[in-house]
Design a protein around this motif. Structure first.
Motif, short mmCIF file in Angstrom:
data_model
loop_
_atom_site.label_atom_id
_atom_site.label_comp_id
_atom_site.label_asym_id
_atom_site.label_seq_id
_atom_site.Cartn_x
_atom_site.Cartn_y
_atom_site.Cartn_z
N LEU A 1 0.81 -1.39 -0.41
CA LEU A 1 -0.23 0.21 -0.12
C LEU A 1 0.94 1.53 0.14
CD1 LEU A 1 -3.15 0.39 0.25
CD2 LEU A 1 -2.77 -0.09 2.55
N LEU B 1 -0.68 5.73 3.11
CA LEU B 1 -2.58 5.26 2.86
C LEU B 1 -2.21 4.74 4.31
CD1 LEU B 1 -2.88 3.89 -0.37
CD2 LEU B 1 -3.97 6.19 0.56
N VAL B 2 -3.26 4.73 5.28
CA VAL B 2 -3.59 3.44 6.79
C VAL B 2 -3.75 2.32 5.92
CG1 VAL B 2 -4.66 3.07 8.25
CG2 VAL B 2 -4.42 5.38 7.88
N ALA C 1 -4.05 -0.76 7.71
CA ALA C 1 -4.30 -0.70 9.33
C ALA C 1 -4.14 -2.20 8.95
CB ALA C 1 -5.95 -1.34 8.80
N GLU C 2 -3.77 -3.29 8.60
CA GLU C 2 -3.08 -4.79 8.75
C GLU C 2 -1.49 -4.04 9.33
OE1 GLU C 2 -3.21 -7.40 5.56
OE2 GLU C 2 -2.79 -9.36 7.28
N LYS D 1 2.69 -8.04 -0.15
CA LYS D 1 2.36 -9.41 -1.11
C LYS D 1 3.13 -9.14 -1.42
CE LYS D 1 -1.60 -11.07 -1.82
NZ LYS D 1 -3.49 -10.94 -2.56
N ARG E 1 -0.99 -3.98 -14.69
CA ARG E 1 -2.17 -4.68 -15.31
C ARG E 1 -2.64 -5.45 -14.18
NH1 ARG E 1 -2.12 -7.14 -20.83
NH2 ARG E 1 -4.40 -6.78 -20.74
N LEU E 2 -2.62 -5.72 -13.37
CA LEU E 2 -3.38 -7.13 -12.17
C LEU E 2 -2.72 -7.13 -11.05
CD1 LEU E 2 -4.85 -9.43 -12.03
CD2 LEU E 2 -3.68 -10.94 -12.33
N LEU E 3 -1.09 -7.17 -10.84
CA LEU E 3 -0.28 -7.50 -9.25
C LEU E 3 -1.29 -5.97 -8.55
CD1 LEU E 3 1.97 -9.70 -9.91
CD2 LEU E 3 -0.64 -10.08 -9.82
N ALA E 4 -0.75 -5.07 -9.03
CA ALA E 4 -1.04 -3.51 -8.23
C ALA E 4 -1.72 -3.00 -8.98
CB ALA E 4 -0.08 -2.57 -8.22
N ASN E 5 -3.78 -2.07 -7.76
CA ASN E 5 -3.74 -1.16 -9.01
C ASN E 5 -2.96 0.11 -8.60
OD1 ASN E 5 -5.10 0.90 -9.18
ND2 ASN E 5 -7.63 0.06 -7.98
N VAL F 1 -3.30 3.09 -7.88
CA VAL F 1 -4.36 3.87 -7.74
C VAL F 1 -3.88 3.96 -5.81
CG1 VAL F 1 -6.03 5.02 -7.09
CG2 VAL F 1 -6.01 4.45 -8.54
N LYS F 2 -3.47 2.94 -5.53
CA LYS F 2 -3.21 2.48 -3.90
C LYS F 2 -1.71 1.89 -3.79
CE LYS F 2 -6.68 -1.56 -3.64
NZ LYS F 2 -4.84 -2.21 -3.37
#
Lengths: 83, 268
Positions: A12, A16-17, A19-20, A42, A66-70, A72-73
């Motif tokens: 993340l 960005l928080v 939380a885990e 991950k 394309r898949l493993l990360a977005n 944006v976050k």
């Protein structure tokens, strides 16, 4: 074509928080460890066929987006080595 | 006859109650597996509306909604983009909202299938299953909310681990607001925005955002479950009152009814 091993980390974005991570930190503090911060990410391991290391890195970068990360976050890092 | 496609995937679990709500609104509903659509055994364009229901598609692997979104993109991406660009309605509930965000169909600012927003893990670091208050922001173009008065406070349940809505850039929020794309915000019982206060804002969403539409108002995504708040007997207090058998509608109903009426008046 040669095979390469890619080790990919997805996190993340800083700021960005996570939380885990915060929960892990507090649990470790409860056990008496002086943990000041924790983040949880991950890890993926992929075996990929490519003409050379550079080509493998290019493909890994693309599939992260394309898949493993977005994007944006998430932030991602990877290392590619001969398998 | 209004025809609606409720798409299933491995792990969706709200397809039947979503179909029931749509049938109650008078639509003819087919619940069909993604693989049939991907294999072109079903023609998407014979349906007036596409609905992506809630659940845990593909076990929420990688990220909630990511695998389902990329599968759709890989096989029928161009078709989906055309469907949305023609103004055909698409509704995404919970996991369906996550898929629409992963596909870039929401906020839908670019004619591409790249994500422009994200639904990140809840700041509570856990699965949030609770009733929330939603404030309807009065999105004029949104075809799913025409029966809802501006400022109305609606009650619906949420049930998700990844619902924290985020945008890529600071200026994106004002764009969302000025475009009239902000549809539902998490609120206090009196209707004021939750301003991040837990558990009213259950997931830490930016600006208490619970649901948004595309600039045309024809694609809606929301984390709460309107299909679980169609009848009054689904409300939490019904367990302690004598509402059984009552045919009174609850707050999720107008979303389905508005959309079906829109199709009836404008398309079918």
């Amino acid at each position: 074509m040669p095979l390469f091993k890619a080790r990919i980390e997805i996190w993340l974005k800083e700021g960005l928080v996570d939380a885990e991570g915060q929960t892990v930190k507090e649990a470790l503090n409860d056990l008496g460890y002086p943990i000041m911060a924790a983040r949880v990410g991950k890890v993926y391991q992929l075996i990929i066929e490519a003409v050379d290391k550079k080509a493998a890195e290019k493909t890994i970068d693309e599939l992260c987006r394309r898949l493993l990360a977005n994007p944006v976050k998430d932030r991602y890092y990877f290392e590619v080595s001969r398998y | 006859m209004i025809r609606i496609l409720v798409l299933r995937a491995p792990g969706t679990n709200c397809d039947e109650e979503t179909a029931r709500a749509l049938r109650e609104a008078g639509a003819c509903v087919d619940v069909i597996h993604t693989n049939k659509l991907v294999k072109r055994e079903v023609d998407l364009f014979q349906y007036h509306v596409l609905v992506l229901p809630g659940g845990f598609s593909y076990g929420d692997r990688v990220r909630a909604g990511a695998i389902w979104a990329k599968k759709l993109r890989a096989h029928i991406g161009d078709m989906l983009l055309r469907y949305a660009e023609e103004g055909r309605p698409i509704l995404g509930i919970c996991n369906g909202f996550q898929v629409l965000v992963e596909l870039g169909l929401l906020p839908g600012w670019e004619s591409s299938l790249e994500p422009q927003a994200a639904l990140a893990p809840n700041t509570s670091a856990r699965f949030e299953a609770r009733w929330v208050y939603l404030r309807y922001e009065g999105s004029e173009r949104c075809i799913f909310t025409r029966d809802i008065p501006r400022g109305a406070v609606l009650r619906m349940p949420v049930a998700h681990s990844e619902g924290r809505f985020l945008l890529a850039h600071d200026e994106d929020l004002s764009r969302l607001i000025s475009n009239g794309q902000l549809v539902f915000r998490y609120a206090l019982p009196d209707g004021r925005p939750a301003e991040g206060a837990y558990p009213f804002n259950p997931n830490g969403s930016l600006f208490d955002i619970a649901g948004i539409c595309n600039p045309k108002g024809t694609v809606l995504g929301l984390m709460p479950h309107p299909e679980r708040a169609v009848y009054s007997w689904q409300l939490p207090e019904s367990a302690s009152s004598n509402l059984e058998g009552a045919s009174v509608y609850a707050d999720g109903w107008p979303i389905f009814a508005s959309m079906v009426r829109y199709i009836d008046e404008n398309i079918a």
